[in-house]
Design a protein around this motif. Structure first.
Motif, PDB file in Angstrom:
ATOM      1  N   GLN A  25      19.898 -31.124 -32.975  1.00 32.61           N
ATOM      2  CA  GLN A  25      21.340 -31.222 -33.207  1.00 32.61           C
ATOM      3  C   GLN A  25      21.844 -32.642 -32.954  1.00 32.61           C
ATOM      4  O   GLN A  25      22.623 -33.185 -33.736  1.00 32.61           O
ATOM      5  CB  GLN A  25      22.094 -30.247 -32.300  1.00 32.61           C
ATOM      6  N   ALA A  28      20.719 -34.947 -35.762  1.00 36.56           N
ATOM      7  CA  ALA A  28      21.511 -34.765 -36.980  1.00 36.56           C
ATOM      8  C   ALA A  28      22.877 -35.433 -36.817  1.00 36.56           C
ATOM      9  O   ALA A  28      23.375 -36.093 -37.743  1.00 36.56           O
ATOM     10  CB  ALA A  28      21.679 -33.278 -37.290  1.00 36.56           C
ATOM     11  N   GLN A  29      23.485 -35.294 -35.643  1.00 38.91           N
ATOM     12  CA  GLN A  29      24.785 -35.922 -35.390  1.00 38.91           C
ATOM     13  C   GLN A  29      24.657 -37.444 -35.408  1.00 38.91           C
ATOM     14  O   GLN A  29      25.519 -38.140 -35.941  1.00 38.91           O
ATOM     15  CB  GLN A  29      25.354 -35.454 -34.048  1.00 38.91           C
ATOM     16  N   MET A  31      22.521 -39.190 -37.119  1.00 42.03           N
ATOM     17  CA  MET A  31      22.356 -39.605 -38.516  1.00 42.03           C
ATOM     18  C   MET A  31      23.710 -39.613 -39.231  1.00 42.03           C
ATOM     19  O   MET A  31      24.015 -40.546 -39.987  1.00 42.03           O
ATOM     20  CB  MET A  31      21.385 -38.675 -39.241  1.00 42.03           C
ATOM     21  N   LEU A  32      24.543 -38.611 -38.980  1.00 42.37           N
ATOM     22  CA  LEU A  32      25.869 -38.572 -39.599  1.00 42.37           C
ATOM     23  C   LEU A  32      26.709 -39.751 -39.126  1.00 42.37           C
ATOM     24  O   LEU A  32      27.415 -40.388 -39.923  1.00 42.37           O
ATOM     25  CB  LEU A  32      26.572 -37.254 -39.267  1.00 42.37           C
ATOM     26  N   ASP A  33      26.647 -40.053 -37.837  1.00 44.43           N
ATOM     27  CA  ASP A  33      27.400 -41.187 -37.294  1.00 44.43           C
ATOM     28  C   ASP A  33      26.933 -42.498 -37.914  1.00 44.43           C
ATOM     29  O   ASP A  33      27.754 -43.359 -38.261  1.00 44.43           O
ATOM     30  CB  ASP A  33      27.261 -41.249 -35.774  1.00 44.43           C
ATOM     31  N   GLU A  35      25.517 -42.957 -40.838  1.00 43.67           N
ATOM     32  CA  GLU A  35      25.946 -43.004 -42.234  1.00 43.67           C
ATOM     33  C   GLU A  35      27.429 -43.354 -42.334  1.00 43.67           C
ATOM     34  O   GLU A  35      27.833 -44.149 -43.182  1.00 43.67           O
ATOM     35  CB  GLU A  35      25.671 -41.670 -42.917  1.00 43.67           C
ATOM     36  N   LYS A  36      28.237 -42.767 -41.441  1.00 44.09           N
ATOM     37  CA  LYS A  36      29.674 -43.048 -41.450  1.00 44.09           C
ATOM     38  C   LYS A  36      29.923 -44.515 -41.114  1.00 44.09           C
ATOM     39  O   LYS A  36      30.744 -45.170 -41.753  1.00 44.09           O
ATOM     40  CB  LYS A  36      30.403 -42.162 -40.450  1.00 44.09           C
TER      41      LYS A  36
END
Length: 80
Positions: A25, A28-29, A31-33, A35-36
């Motif tokens: 988890q 994944a978070q 990776m999202l951060d 990308e943002k």
């Protein structure tokens, strides 16, 4: 031979699976951060590029509207 055929998982295996689940988890978070942040960085770079290009265009039009500088004559040094 001690073959363990218990239906219940051991506390160690429960803890390990919980750690793996949390790590997945958090990964994944992360990776999202990332990308943002990359998207935000590209937007900012594009904004700054537009500002720079607008400033360069304004400078170019200003330089074109100014009269050409007159060349100055070289002065000779007086003999000593």
């Amino acid at each position: 031979m001690s073959a363990r055929k218990s239906a219940e998982p051991s506390p160690e295996s429960i803890a390990r699976s919980n750690r793996q689940r949390l790590a997945a988890q958090e990964g994944a978070q992360a990776m999202l951060d990332a990308e943002k942040q990359a998207v935000d960085l590209r937007k900012n770079m594009a904004r700054l590029r537009q500002l720079r290009e607008a400033r360069e265009a304004a400078d170019a039009t200003l330089q074109a509207s100014l009269p050409a500088p007159t060349p100055t004559k070289r002065k000779r040094k007086p003999p000593q």
